[in-house]
Scaffold this motif. Structure first.
Motif, PDB file in Angstrom:
ATOM      1  N   CYS B  23     -14.218 -10.313 -68.793  1.00  0.00           N
ATOM      2  CA  CYS B  23     -13.432  -9.110 -68.975  1.00  0.00           C
ATOM      3  C   CYS B  23     -12.961  -8.714 -67.604  1.00  0.00           C
ATOM      4  O   CYS B  23     -13.919  -8.489 -66.604  1.00  0.00           O
ATOM      5  N   THR B  24     -11.647  -8.590 -67.260  1.00  0.00           N
ATOM      6  CA  THR B  24     -11.302  -7.892 -66.180  1.00  0.00           C
ATOM      7  C   THR B  24     -10.472  -6.790 -66.471  1.00  0.00           C
ATOM      8  O   THR B  24      -9.640  -6.630 -67.458  1.00  0.00           O
ATOM      9  N   TYR B  25     -10.371  -5.933 -65.651  1.00  0.00           N
ATOM     10  CA  TYR B  25      -9.538  -4.603 -65.789  1.00  0.00           C
ATOM     11  C   TYR B  25      -8.826  -4.338 -64.416  1.00  0.00           C
ATOM     12  O   TYR B  25      -9.116  -4.784 -63.255  1.00  0.00           O
ATOM     13  N   ASP B  26      -7.879  -3.346 -64.580  1.00  0.00           N
ATOM     14  CA  ASP B  26      -7.060  -2.901 -63.419  1.00  0.00           C
ATOM     15  C   ASP B  26      -7.050  -1.449 -63.383  1.00  0.00           C
ATOM     16  O   ASP B  26      -6.418  -0.819 -64.412  1.00  0.00           O
ATOM     17  N   THR B  27      -7.125  -0.804 -62.339  1.00  0.00           N
ATOM     18  CA  THR B  27      -7.246   0.407 -62.064  1.00  0.00           C
ATOM     19  C   THR B  27      -7.470   0.851 -60.635  1.00  0.00           C
ATOM     20  O   THR B  27      -7.959   0.247 -59.906  1.00  0.00           O
ATOM     21  N   SER B  28      -6.850   2.272 -60.316  1.00  0.00           N
ATOM     22  CA  SER B  28      -6.855   2.527 -59.085  1.00  0.00           C
ATOM     23  C   SER B  28      -7.902   3.610 -58.830  1.00  0.00           C
ATOM     24  O   SER B  28      -8.271   4.074 -58.074  1.00  0.00           O
ATOM     25  N   GLU B  29      -8.583   4.273 -60.039  1.00  0.00           N
ATOM     26  CA  GLU B  29      -9.436   4.877 -60.340  1.00  0.00           C
ATOM     27  C   GLU B  29     -10.696   4.529 -59.716  1.00  0.00           C
ATOM     28  O   GLU B  29     -11.283   3.289 -59.967  1.00  0.00           O
ATOM     29  N   SER B  30     -11.632   5.603 -59.371  1.00  0.00           N
ATOM     30  CA  SER B  30     -13.148   5.010 -58.967  1.00  0.00           C
ATOM     31  C   SER B  30     -14.195   5.355 -60.160  1.00  0.00           C
ATOM     32  O   SER B  30     -15.013   4.845 -60.246  1.00  0.00           O
TER      33      SER B  30
END
Lengths: 110, 111
Positions: B23-30
């Motif tokens: 599983c991979t995901y994309d976000t700019s949040e930490s």
């Protein structure tokens, strides 16, 4: 663990009928969700609520409507069912950062 | 936009062996949460395991463990000693605000 109930579990109806899918949870969760899922496929968010008198549409456009008059109850209504509405409908509620799912209603519109 | 990608639509494993679902995901949040849910055939979706992004230690629940690589935005699920009852759709999910699900991986455990 949350207790979430959905009725009916299975429903076969004719085109044009009005139906309401029931969802109830006994844990006092404010946030509740409806997802549409074709068997074995991904989930699509169609409605959500953050509390009483709060309802929003989700990512997937849906001809259904929802209401949230009581915290524990989040019914979904189709005013005029069509064959394209045939799917599984999953209700969920959320406590903190964890979401719990009901058993689902499998709807078939003939 | 925050997205979740499960690149393996179907997988199979022999009973008692180990399998890893990616599983991979994309976000700019930490700060966020990650989950794996299991949906057995015609049965209820249940939570398998959850991971808080601010925790470096990988979550473990009995035979289920995750490999969380925050920099790579990767969150794989390892199932050890696979059992026939592990046969199910597995959904990776990501939460900031509301939950985002991947498309799912159908796992079949063969006797």
């Amino acid at each position: 663990e949350a207790d979430i109930y959905q009725t009916p579990r299975y429903l076969v109806i004719g085109t044009g009928k009005k139906i309401t899918l029931e969802c109830s949870q006994t844990m006092g969760h404010d946030k509740m969700y409806w997802y549409q899922q074709d068997p074995g496929m991904e989930l699509h968010l169609i409605h959500y609520s953050y509390g009483v008198n709060s309802t929003e549409k989700g990512d997937l456009s849906s001809e259904s409507t929802v209401s949230r008059i009581r915290t524990e109850h989040f019914p979904l209504t189709l005013e005029s069912a069509r064959p394209s509405h045939t799917s599984q409908y999953l209700c969920a509620s959320r406590q903190g950062d964890t979401q719990y799912f009901g058993p689902g209603t499998r709807l078939t519109v003939l | 936009a925050q997205t979740v990608t499960q690149s393996q639509p179907e997988m199979s494993v022999q009973e008692a062996e180990t399998v890893t679902l990616s599983c991979t995901y994309d976000t700019s949040e930490s700060n966020y949460y990650l989950f794996w849910y299991k949906q057995p055939p015609s049965r209820q979706m249940i939570l398998v395991i959850r991971q808080e992004a601010y925790k470096q230690q990988n979550a473990t629940e009995n035979r289920f463990s995750v490999n969380f690589q925050k920099a790579a935005k990767s969150f794989s699920l390892k199932i050890s000693d696979s059992q026939l009852g592990d046969t199910a759709m597995y959904f990776c999910a990501f939460m900031i605000g509301d939950m985002r699900f991947g498309a799912g991986t159908r796992l079949t455990v063969k006797p």
